[in-house]
Write a protein that holds these residues in place. Structure first.
Motif, PDB file in Angstrom:
ATOM      1  N   GLU A 112      -6.364 -12.343   1.672  1.00 59.83           N
ATOM      2  CA  GLU A 112      -7.303 -11.214   1.631  1.00 59.83           C
ATOM      3  C   GLU A 112      -7.338 -10.492   2.973  1.00 59.83           C
ATOM      4  OE1 GLU A 112     -11.073 -11.323  -0.249  1.00 59.83           O
ATOM      5  OE2 GLU A 112     -10.502 -12.896  -1.661  1.00 59.83           O
ATOM      6  N   ALA A 113      -7.283 -11.267   4.057  1.00 57.58           N
ATOM      7  CA  ALA A 113      -7.265 -10.667   5.397  1.00 57.58           C
ATOM      8  C   ALA A 113      -5.962  -9.892   5.602  1.00 57.58           C
ATOM      9  CB  ALA A 113      -7.415 -11.751   6.460  1.00 57.58           C
ATOM     10  N   GLY A 114      -4.869 -10.410   5.048  1.00 59.15           N
ATOM     11  CA  GLY A 114      -3.576  -9.720   5.134  1.00 59.15           C
ATOM     12  C   GLY A 114      -3.599  -8.382   4.411  1.00 59.15           C
ATOM     13  N   VAL A 115      -4.268  -8.348   3.256  1.00 65.03           N
ATOM     14  CA  VAL A 115      -4.403  -7.107   2.496  1.00 65.03           C
ATOM     15  C   VAL A 115      -5.149  -6.059   3.339  1.00 65.03           C
ATOM     16  CG1 VAL A 115      -5.582  -6.049   0.512  1.00 65.03           C
ATOM     17  CG2 VAL A 115      -4.271  -8.160   0.205  1.00 65.03           C
ATOM     18  N   ALA A 116      -6.229  -6.507   3.989  1.00 64.36           N
ATOM     19  CA  ALA A 116      -7.015  -5.602   4.834  1.00 64.36           C
ATOM     20  C   ALA A 116      -6.174  -5.124   6.025  1.00 64.36           C
ATOM     21  CB  ALA A 116      -8.283  -6.304   5.322  1.00 64.36           C
ATOM     22  N   GLN A 117      -5.505  -6.061   6.670  1.00 67.52           N
ATOM     23  CA  GLN A 117      -4.657  -5.730   7.828  1.00 67.52           C
ATOM     24  C   GLN A 117      -3.611  -4.671   7.443  1.00 67.52           C
ATOM     25  OE1 GLN A 117      -4.580  -6.948  11.043  1.00 67.52           O
ATOM     26  NE2 GLN A 117      -2.611  -6.067  11.652  1.00 67.52           N
ATOM     27  N   ALA A 118      -2.913  -4.906   6.326  1.00 68.16           N
ATOM     28  CA  ALA A 118      -1.839  -3.998   5.909  1.00 68.16           C
ATOM     29  C   ALA A 118      -2.378  -2.598   5.635  1.00 68.16           C
ATOM     30  CB  ALA A 118      -1.141  -4.548   4.668  1.00 68.16           C
ATOM     31  N   ASN A 119      -3.561  -2.515   5.029  1.00 65.23           N
ATOM     32  CA  ASN A 119      -4.062  -1.206   4.602  1.00 65.23           C
ATOM     33  C   ASN A 119      -4.891  -0.460   5.652  1.00 65.23           C
ATOM     34  OD1 ASN A 119      -3.421  -0.466   1.670  1.00 65.23           O
ATOM     35  ND2 ASN A 119      -3.895  -2.659   1.557  1.00 65.23           N
ATOM     36  N   PHE A 120      -5.443  -1.204   6.613  1.00 69.39           N
ATOM     37  CA  PHE A 120      -6.315  -0.558   7.612  1.00 69.39           C
ATOM     38  C   PHE A 120      -5.626  -0.356   8.970  1.00 69.39           C
ATOM     39  CE2 PHE A 120     -10.113  -2.853   5.405  1.00 69.39           C
ATOM     40  CZ  PHE A 120     -10.123  -1.896   4.406  1.00 69.39           C
TER      41      PHE A 120
END
Lengths: 190, 275
Positions: free
Chosen positions: B8-16
């Protein structure tokens, strides 16, 4: 830098030339692929629209979900040429301006000239920056389409560039769609 | 380690948070640009990246079709259910971070959802542990993917022309400056997958294979001579980088795949040492 405010009238639109940078304030409506399909179906069947299209600005955009405490999420423009086939029925019903990204088919320029409308481009891939220019967001139609629903956005100083003006001049040159190859424009002028 | 939370943190990192290699080349392009409109567009792109990071708003509203690369090393034993667990965690990450549900049935269309990421599981003998990469692929540029099956006797120049033409056709609408992924060899599916994988390496570092590196440099120069430029405004920078990956192929063929990324090339990886 010109500042313009909705409702846009024919005089404002006439005064804008391809390549002009403007800051738009006022009301715009999001609509992309599926919403266009629905609107055109409604027009064909003489059904009631979710909002009055007359004199309005359509923004080709499907925003992200709205983060907690924010007005809107990321909300940049989507590729305009996918909506090319829907332009005429919308302009005929009174839409006066479109906002998107990229070039458009040649026939769209003719339609824009015919209806004295205008096509703007917004900073593409800059949905976070554009979110800061949106003051409010309200759902007005096709809720079941989620991000593709129609939202009424109130914007302030939304940065735009005129891509096709009311005379059909196009910043992307005669080909519209394709690349602007160095030297090509000069050749076209001759 | 809690894999679900990490993903979930990776998803945020990739998109933000825009990748540092992409940001570095964008800043270089901004400094080098002389065309005032193109410079302004690059300025918008850099401002956008700063706002997205600061405010945790997606860099682009097209948070893509999430492509997940699951690379499994030789020392790892996993159960097949891990793929579904990873996909579920990615969908949750998208929902919890207010990203866009952009996934639909291809023919029925209808309501879009967060479920339906594309996973590629590869077992690799040359790595240890497991690496999960989340790659949100926007469709403004994905729609411009190209594949061509060349004759094995084709000249390299013909391949270069095909790649350059693919970029020309992509044009202003696909959010230039682009990063161009090129896959050469394998089968048709393999060439396109290599092209996508090519976008995941550091784009500001030279290719270790000299032949590929020379090809990348030649292509970059020719693509930037097209003069499409940021947002199609012209100027020096139509592509930030070209990345080539190759694989062995058949004596009768020469597949070439092109996968274009917009300027918002986003991805994040999670390295897992002990599975």
């Amino acid at each position: 830098m010109k500042k313009i405010t909705t409702p846009l009238n024919k005089n404002i639109i006439k005064s804008l030339k391809a390549g002009d940078e403007v800051l738009l304030s006022g009301i715009i409506y999001t609509a992309r692929d599926q919403a266009h399909k629905k609107i055109v179906e409604l027009i064909k069947n003489n059904k009631k629209m979710p909002f009055d299209l007359n004199g309005q600005v359509i923004y080709y955009c499907g925003p992200t979900a709205t983060p907690k405490g924010k007005v809107i999420g990321s909300c940049g423009p989507t590729t305009a040429n996918r909506m090319d086939g829907f332009v005429e029925p919308l302009l005929k019903t009174g839409v006066i301006a479109m906002i998107g990204k990229g070039g458009r088919a040649r026939f769209v320029k003719d339609i824009i000239r015919k209806y004295k409308a205008i096509y703007f481009i917004a900073p593409s891939g800059c949905g976070a920056l554009l979110a800061k220019k949106v003051l409010s967001k309200k759902l007005v139609g096709f809720k079941y389409l989620g991000p593709e629903a129609i939202y009424e956005l109130q914007v302030k100083d939304f940065p735009l560039v005129v891509a096709i003006d009311s005379k059909g001049n196009d910043i992307y040159g005669k080909k519209g769609q394709g690349a602007r190859v160095r030297g090509q424009e000069r050749k076209e002028k001759r | 380690m809690n894999l679900r939370k990490e993903i979930e943190a990776g998803v945020a990192q990739a998109n933000f948070v825009l990748r540092s290699d992409v940001l570095c080349l964008l800043k270089k392009a901004y400094s080098a640009e002389k065309n005032s409109k193109a410079k302004k567009a690059l300025g918008w792109i850099l401002d956008n990246a700063a706002i997205a990071k600061e405010e945790k708003i997606a860099i682009c509203q097209d948070t893509g079709l999430p492509v997940i690369f699951i690379d499994v090393g030789k020392d790892v034993e996993i159960s097949s259910s891990i793929v579904k667990d990873i996909e579920d965690a990615v969908a949750c990450g998208y929902m919890n971070n207010y990203l866009r549900p952009s996934i639909v049935d291809p023919l029925r269309r209808g309501k879009s959802s967060y479920h339906g990421a594309i996973s590629h599981v590869h077992f690799l003998a040359n790595i240890k542990g497991m690496k999960i990469t989340i790659f949100p692929k926007g469709f403004g540029s994905e729609n411009k993917s190209r594949l061509k099956m060349f004759n094995p006797t084709a000249k390299v120049e013909e391949i270069e022309d095909f790649i350059i033409n693919s970029v020309k056709e992509a044009g202003p609408a696909s959010c230039p400056p682009f990063v161009i992924g090129v896959g050469v060899g394998g089968t048709s599916d393999c060439a396109l997958l290599l092209a996508k994988r090519a976008l995941l390496g550091k784009i500001d570092k030279p290719n270790k294979d000299k032949f590929s590196n020379d090809l990348e440099m030649r292509l970059l120069k020719k693509i930037n001579a097209l003069g499409i430029g940021p947002m199609g405004f012209g100027g020096r920078c139509t592509a930030l980088a070209v990345k080539v990956k190759t694989a062995s192929t058949h004596i009768a063929g020469l597949p070439v795949g092109v996968n274009i990324s917009c300027h918002a090339l986003r991805s994040a990886s999670i390295d897992i040492k002990n599975v």
